[in-house]
Design a protein around this motif. Structure first.
Motif, PDB file in Angstrom:
ATOM      1  N   VAL A 129      -7.362  -5.788   5.355  1.00  0.00           N
ATOM      2  CA  VAL A 129      -6.907  -6.637   6.456  1.00  0.00           C
ATOM      3  C   VAL A 129      -5.584  -7.285   6.072  1.00  0.00           C
ATOM      4  O   VAL A 129      -5.458  -7.910   5.017  1.00  0.00           O
ATOM      5  CB  VAL A 129      -7.948  -7.728   6.787  1.00  0.00           C
ATOM      6  CG1 VAL A 129      -7.417  -8.675   7.862  1.00  0.00           C
ATOM      7  CG2 VAL A 129      -9.256  -7.083   7.248  1.00  0.00           C
ATOM      8  N   LEU A 130      -4.589  -7.131   6.945  1.00  0.00           N
ATOM      9  CA  LEU A 130      -3.255  -7.683   6.732  1.00  0.00           C
ATOM     10  C   LEU A 130      -2.903  -8.557   7.938  1.00  0.00           C
ATOM     11  O   LEU A 130      -2.556  -8.061   8.993  1.00  0.00           O
ATOM     12  CB  LEU A 130      -2.239  -6.552   6.563  1.00  0.00           C
ATOM     13  CG  LEU A 130      -2.490  -5.633   5.362  1.00  0.00           C
ATOM     14  CD1 LEU A 130      -1.623  -4.388   5.435  1.00  0.00           C
ATOM     15  CD2 LEU A 130      -2.230  -6.390   4.058  1.00  0.00           C
ATOM     16  N   TYR A 176       5.073  -2.272   3.367  1.00  0.00           N
ATOM     17  CA  TYR A 176       5.648  -3.468   2.765  1.00  0.00           C
ATOM     18  C   TYR A 176       5.283  -4.686   3.600  1.00  0.00           C
ATOM     19  O   TYR A 176       5.240  -4.627   4.832  1.00  0.00           O
ATOM     20  CB  TYR A 176       7.174  -3.366   2.679  1.00  0.00           C
ATOM     21  CG  TYR A 176       7.662  -2.334   1.694  1.00  0.00           C
ATOM     22  CD1 TYR A 176       7.797  -2.652   0.340  1.00  0.00           C
ATOM     23  CD2 TYR A 176       7.990  -1.047   2.113  1.00  0.00           C
ATOM     24  CE1 TYR A 176       8.242  -1.701  -0.572  1.00  0.00           C
ATOM     25  CE2 TYR A 176       8.436  -0.096   1.207  1.00  0.00           C
ATOM     26  CZ  TYR A 176       8.563  -0.433  -0.129  1.00  0.00           C
ATOM     27  OH  TYR A 176       9.001   0.504  -1.027  1.00  0.00           O
ATOM     28  N   GLN A 177       5.038  -5.783   2.901  1.00  0.00           N
ATOM     29  CA  GLN A 177       4.800  -7.068   3.560  1.00  0.00           C
ATOM     30  C   GLN A 177       6.010  -7.967   3.348  1.00  0.00           C
ATOM     31  O   GLN A 177       6.575  -8.014   2.251  1.00  0.00           O
ATOM     32  CB  GLN A 177       3.555  -7.733   2.960  1.00  0.00           C
ATOM     33  CG  GLN A 177       3.143  -9.046   3.594  1.00  0.00           C
ATOM     34  CD  GLN A 177       1.888  -9.613   2.933  1.00  0.00           C
ATOM     35  OE1 GLN A 177       1.942 -10.131   1.827  1.00  0.00           O
ATOM     36  NE2 GLN A 177       0.745  -9.477   3.622  1.00  0.00           N
ATOM     37  N   TYR A 232       0.856  -1.200   0.000  1.00  0.00           N
ATOM     38  CA  TYR A 232       0.000   0.000   0.000  1.00  0.00           C
ATOM     39  C   TYR A 232       0.886   1.241   0.000  1.00  0.00           C
ATOM     40  O   TYR A 232       1.984   1.237   0.567  1.00  0.00           O
ATOM     41  CB  TYR A 232      -0.873  -0.015   1.259  1.00  0.00           C
ATOM     42  CG  TYR A 232      -1.763   1.193   1.431  1.00  0.00           C
ATOM     43  CD1 TYR A 232      -3.020   1.246   0.833  1.00  0.00           C
ATOM     44  CD2 TYR A 232      -1.354   2.283   2.198  1.00  0.00           C
ATOM     45  CE1 TYR A 232      -3.840   2.354   0.997  1.00  0.00           C
ATOM     46  CE2 TYR A 232      -2.161   3.395   2.364  1.00  0.00           C
ATOM     47  CZ  TYR A 232      -3.408   3.427   1.756  1.00  0.00           C
ATOM     48  OH  TYR A 232      -4.203   4.533   1.914  1.00  0.00           O
ATOM     49  N   GLU A 233       0.388   2.303  -0.647  1.00  0.00           N
ATOM     50  CA  GLU A 233       1.101   3.582  -0.604  1.00  0.00           C
ATOM     51  C   GLU A 233       0.108   4.715  -0.833  1.00  0.00           C
ATOM     52  O   GLU A 233      -0.767   4.630  -1.691  1.00  0.00           O
ATOM     53  CB  GLU A 233       2.197   3.622  -1.667  1.00  0.00           C
ATOM     54  CG  GLU A 233       3.026   4.901  -1.630  1.00  0.00           C
ATOM     55  CD  GLU A 233       4.194   4.881  -2.599  1.00  0.00           C
ATOM     56  OE1 GLU A 233       5.020   5.813  -2.540  1.00  0.00           O
ATOM     57  OE2 GLU A 233       4.278   3.936  -3.417  1.00  0.00           O
ATOM     58  N   MET A 266       6.452  -3.582   7.308  1.00  0.00           N
ATOM     59  CA  MET A 266       7.137  -2.323   7.561  1.00  0.00           C
ATOM     60  C   MET A 266       6.243  -1.203   7.049  1.00  0.00           C
ATOM     61  O   MET A 266       5.831  -1.207   5.891  1.00  0.00           O
ATOM     62  CB  MET A 266       8.492  -2.277   6.862  1.00  0.00           C
ATOM     63  CG  MET A 266       9.239  -0.956   7.065  1.00  0.00           C
ATOM     64  SD  MET A 266      10.931  -0.972   6.409  1.00  0.00           S
ATOM     65  CE  MET A 266      10.604  -0.966   4.629  1.00  0.00           C
ATOM     66  N   VAL A 267       5.950  -0.262   7.935  1.00  0.00           N
ATOM     67  CA  VAL A 267       5.177   0.925   7.572  1.00  0.00           C
ATOM     68  C   VAL A 267       6.121   2.117   7.648  1.00  0.00           C
ATOM     69  O   VAL A 267       6.684   2.400   8.715  1.00  0.00           O
ATOM     70  CB  VAL A 267       3.983   1.136   8.520  1.00  0.00           C
ATOM     71  CG1 VAL A 267       3.149   2.326   8.063  1.00  0.00           C
ATOM     72  CG2 VAL A 267       3.120  -0.124   8.599  1.00  0.00           C
ATOM     73  N   VAL A 268       6.306   2.817   6.538  1.00  0.00           N
ATOM     74  CA  VAL A 268       7.255   3.925   6.460  1.00  0.00           C
ATOM     75  C   VAL A 268       6.490   5.234   6.359  1.00  0.00           C
ATOM     76  O   VAL A 268       5.571   5.377   5.553  1.00  0.00           O
ATOM     77  CB  VAL A 268       8.194   3.772   5.252  1.00  0.00           C
ATOM     78  CG1 VAL A 268       9.172   4.940   5.183  1.00  0.00           C
ATOM     79  CG2 VAL A 268       8.944   2.452   5.314  1.00  0.00           C
TER      80      VAL A 268
END
Length: 377
Positions: free
Chosen positions: A287-288, A121-122, A113-114, A134-136
């Motif tokens: 949902v992740l 990132y998964q 997602y962005e 990772m969520v940036v």
């Protein structure tokens, strides 16, 4: 003809591309039947190595012509020897570098997602069915449910020009060893976990942090208390767009609540989670989860494991519309399935009560995921 060596990353690409592959697995039959490399267009022959000590003549006719053949064993030694024997017979093969141990440890990184505020990132641990994230946001990164391969998250953050400042675990994992504490020590990031999970080292308890906000950008992480899989399981609702559901909600089912030997009690908690907290979340939320059960069916067309909550509700309609009693009965039946091997020792390590070297950690984690086993038909 030189024998080729493939990495776990090479095999992962073949799975993602749905390529044809024939695998000659030379581990013991019980090990092969318990856990193998799975691909939609893969075929298999399992012949234990000790049956091939006198040569490969008897299996030559069972090997396909015109197809790629990969030889797999536990650590790589046996597969190398078999590959050499087949090479001498003029049969083109490759072997898996590091064997099933390397397969168990490989992380495949993909973008989820962005938008203008965040990038997600998964990390898919294809051999174990484990997922981390990772969520940036700008120059800071949040890591969710990290595996013990902390260098890979640090390298990924560096590639984004970000520092890891926050690390969270959705629960005390039972099938793999968390990298949360080690990653926090290596980066100076803040590590969060539920106090009720019983960890003995220093961390930030979610009981004291209903929200985690970092950067001035509106990257907000809400710890949504969702007991069920373990009494301290939580999910993370990010920017009201992404639900990192831990082991509470999977694409094809719900988390197993039986590992604490309180299946009925924890299943009741899971029911309350599904019918109160989750029911309030909009259908378009992505949902992740932290695990998956079947890579081929749960990988979506965008190349990651996840789906909208609305689609998950539709796919698992029975579980999301059941009465409390029917729900508890269904979950209790699923609890008869095999539990993660060595889960009690893994939990002790994740609590910080027990330690283990790298070799022991490898040994403890070998085998398939057995957390995402509660599915609804």
């Amino acid at each position: 003809m030189a024998v080729k060596k493939w990495t776990a990353a090479d095999v992962t690409e073949k799975i993602l591309n749905k390529e044809n592959l024939f695998i000659l697995d030379v581990r013991n039959v019980s090990d092969f039947e318990d856990w193998k490399i799975e691909g939609e267009n893969f075929d298999y022959l399992n012949v234990p190595y000790f049956e091939l000590l006198d040569g490969v003549e008897e299996i030559k006719a069972k090997l396909p012509s015109g197809r790629e053949i990969l030889i797999v064993c536990a650590k790589e030694g046996s597969s190398m020897l078999v590959a050499d024997m087949l090479d001498e017979e003029g049969i083109d093969t490759a072997y898996l570098s590091g064997g099933m141990k390397s397969w168990s440890e490989h992380l495949h990184q993909t973008k989820v997602y962005e938008d203008e505020k965040i990038k997600v990132y998964q990390f898919v641990r294809v051999g174990k069915g484990c997922l981390s994230y990772m969520v940036v946001s700008d120059d800071e990164a949040l890591i969710i449910d990290p595996a013990r391969f902390v260098d890979q998250y640090m390298e990924a953050a560096k590639a984004e020009g970000a520092n890891i400042t926050h690390i969270v675990d959705s629960h005390l994992h039972a099938d793999h060893i968390s990298g949360g504490k080690e990653l926090a020590d290596a980066t100076g990031g803040s590590y969060y976990l539920m106090k009720s999970e019983g960890a003995v080292f220093d961390f930030n308890p979610f009981e004291d942090h209903e929200k985690i906000v970092f950067k001035d950008i509106e990257l907000e992480v809400l710890a949504v208390k969702t007991p069920g899989h373990t009494p301290g399981s939580v999910s993370f609702f990010v920017n009201k767009k992404l639900l990192f559901s831990g082991d509470t909600i999977f694409v094809s089912g719900l988390g197993r609540p039986d590992l604490g030997n309180k299946v009925r009690e924890w299943a009741n908690d899971l029911y309350n989670t599904v019918y109160t907290k989750v029911s309030e979340i909009a259908d378009d939320v992505i949902v992740l989860p932290s695990h998956y059960a079947d890579f081929d069916t749960e990988l979506n067309e965008d190349g990651y494991i996840g789906d909208t909550l609305g689609n998950i509700r539709t796919r698992n309609e029975k579980m999301f519309t059941a009465s409390r009693e029917a729900f508890l009965d269904d979950v209790e039946k699923s609890a008869s399935s095999v539990k993660p091997p060595n889960f009690e020792e893994i939990i002790m390590i994740n609590r910080g009560v027990q330690d283990a070297d790298r070799a022991r950690k490898q040994e403890l984690e070998i085998g398939p995921n057995r957390c995402a086993v509660h599915h609804t038909d």
